[in-house]
Design an enzyme around this catalytic site. Sequence first.
Site, PDB file in Angstrom:
ATOM      1  N   LYS A  83       0.841  -1.201   0.000  1.00 36.09           N
ATOM      2  CA  LYS A  83       0.000   0.000   0.000  1.00 36.09           C
ATOM      3  C   LYS A  83       0.872   1.244   0.000  1.00 36.09           C
ATOM      4  O   LYS A  83       1.873   1.303   0.733  1.00 36.09           O
ATOM      5  CB  LYS A  83      -0.914  -0.007   1.232  1.00 36.09           C
ATOM      6  CG  LYS A  83      -1.894   1.159   1.281  1.00 36.09           C
ATOM      7  CD  LYS A  83      -2.792   1.051   2.499  1.00 36.09           C
ATOM      8  CE  LYS A  83      -3.864   2.143   2.505  1.00 36.09           C
ATOM      9  NZ  LYS A  83      -4.794   1.999   3.648  1.00 36.09           N
ATOM     10  N   SER A 158      -9.704   1.992   2.667  1.00 37.19           N
ATOM     11  CA  SER A 158      -8.781   2.752   1.845  1.00 37.19           C
ATOM     12  C   SER A 158      -7.749   1.881   1.129  1.00 37.19           C
ATOM     13  O   SER A 158      -7.127   2.355   0.193  1.00 37.19           O
ATOM     14  CB  SER A 158      -8.066   3.791   2.699  1.00 37.19           C
ATOM     15  OG  SER A 158      -7.237   3.146   3.663  1.00 37.19           O
ATOM     16  N   SER A 182     -10.050  -0.415   6.814  1.00 34.57           N
ATOM     17  CA  SER A 182      -9.431  -0.216   5.498  1.00 34.57           C
ATOM     18  C   SER A 182      -8.703  -1.424   4.917  1.00 34.57           C
ATOM     19  O   SER A 182      -8.289  -1.386   3.762  1.00 34.57           O
ATOM     20  CB  SER A 182      -8.452   0.960   5.555  1.00 34.57           C
ATOM     21  OG  SER A 182      -9.153   2.167   5.519  1.00 34.57           O
TER      22      SER A 182
END
Lengths: 487, 115
Positions: A83, A158, A182
């Site tokens: 990420k 996210s 997330s």
Amino acid sequence: MLADSELRTLDLDASRALLTGRRATAVELVEAFQRFIPAADAEVHGYLALSPERALQQARRLDALVAAGQPLPPLAGLPMAIKDAISTRGVPTTCGSRILASYVPPYDATVVTRLEEAGALLLGKANCDEFAMGSSNENSAYGAVRNPHDLTRVPGGSSGGSAAVVAAGTAVAALGSDTGGSIRQPAAFCGVVGMMPSYGRVSRFGLIAFASSLDHIGPLARTVKDAAAVLQVIAGHDPLDATSAALPVPDYVAGLEAPITGLRVGVPREAFGAGLDADVERAVRAAIEDLARAGCEIVDVSLPHNNYAIATYYIIATAEASSNLARFDGVRYGYREPDSRTLAEMYRRTRDHGFGPEVKRRIMLGTYVLSAGYYDAFYRKALQARALLTEDYRKAFTQADVILTPTTPTPAFRLGEKTENPLEMYLADIYTVTADLVGIPGLSLPCGATPAGLPIGLQLLGRHFEEATLLRLAHRYERRRGAATAD
Amino acid sequence: MKITAQDVRYIADLAHLELTPEEIVAMERDLGAILEYVAQLDQLEMPGLAPSPLHPAAAALAALGSAASNSTLRPDAQRAWFTPAEALANAPSAGAGHFKVPRIISVSEGTPEAE
């Protein structure tokens, strides 16, 4: 030459077997992904940057080990995405924000160092909501991610890029971060496994901070076993993260085969209320029945304050974010608005132009709840509500070993469906935020699909530092379901 | 909870954000709606209840015997870290081993500082 179809279905064991069986070298494996990703990711947009040199360097190290007949490290040959909220030395790290468009970290996050030491191949950086603030990945300054199961729908957020690349097969596993859901929410929307470990289990050193008392790093993978293998490597005490727990890490992979008979699975009566999609409810109830058949004891539990979790979360998370994001001021790194006359003007203009609307909204809300005269009315009250939620879970975990809920109230929603109403977007996290507030581990795994083929996620929550119990139960359920769907 | 444009400008100033007039209007609406939602915490009876600790797993750590001192402080030892050049490599403006910024004190007839 490795076929694209084979790359899409690899897991850790299959990747390792390619190397140990001399079917492919690690360099060939990396090159195959590098050929495959640009076209396969064009519509999904799960990657923000690729790191070919870094992956090849690691691949050459692994190939030398194979050639010398040396033992391979545990994640040898596992192609992974990281990420973009997690720092990678020499590889651009934007956190989905324009304010970090040109930022190249001078250091690696602890989790990245550990993954590479364990032999993982870092393919690139995964798209995410700006500063991990969002539930749809539409808040990325570099464009939304699309759900590989339906390109008109969001992948969740996210960590939307992390979930989407694993679902699309453009990475075999990924790291995400979870502050209010997330990792688990996008895992549910994309039909993959996502695990948030206990607060303190995995070092956050090098994670770009959003809300420090809520931020967690964890794995996303196509199988529970792969998630366990990645967690095994990244878990454990780190002197560089003052919140990381000085506790031994159990052998998660070895523990997967332990029996689940007699395990008490708590089902909160509040989890099946208004707003829950009928397909999601059906799939989750079927999973509960299956676990009962597998020998688990299903028990009724209550989490009476759960309805207050989103309000509690949005006060604490934004308060911490307003403080953490004060560091983005155009001085030491990132974007600077040119031609400002004074330092104060430079701060204001840099931050206005560098941050997107959701990030500004949260900084404003957090600044408001911490401002003079409002601290007790909002922030202190939210910390008290957080204590009530913690007590709810402590009580529930005296009756149950694991708590089971849907991961999300609905399957993946359409792109643009919730962008006009921030509050409605926040409610997508109703089942996930409390675990972040309480600091307990949570795991989402696929438990079915809607008639239209959209994945549905099952969430398992455990006591602090009892990740092994969740992984064991999830692994068994995954195998039973795999066997059932294969019939 | 009613939020006025004046409130929004005051908070923006505290947060070092220069909002456009359109952003101020949107912020009034959005913050008002969110604050109205979070006001549901007023329904909770919590007099005297101790706020949650900042480490949400603190109680579990104590019960598991992870001494707080082990998990919060590292030895104060010297170790290798960034070189000055690495620390400055991402700076929008740097020189002579320092970060460079515009004037800190505003001047009435000033021109923008070279960056």
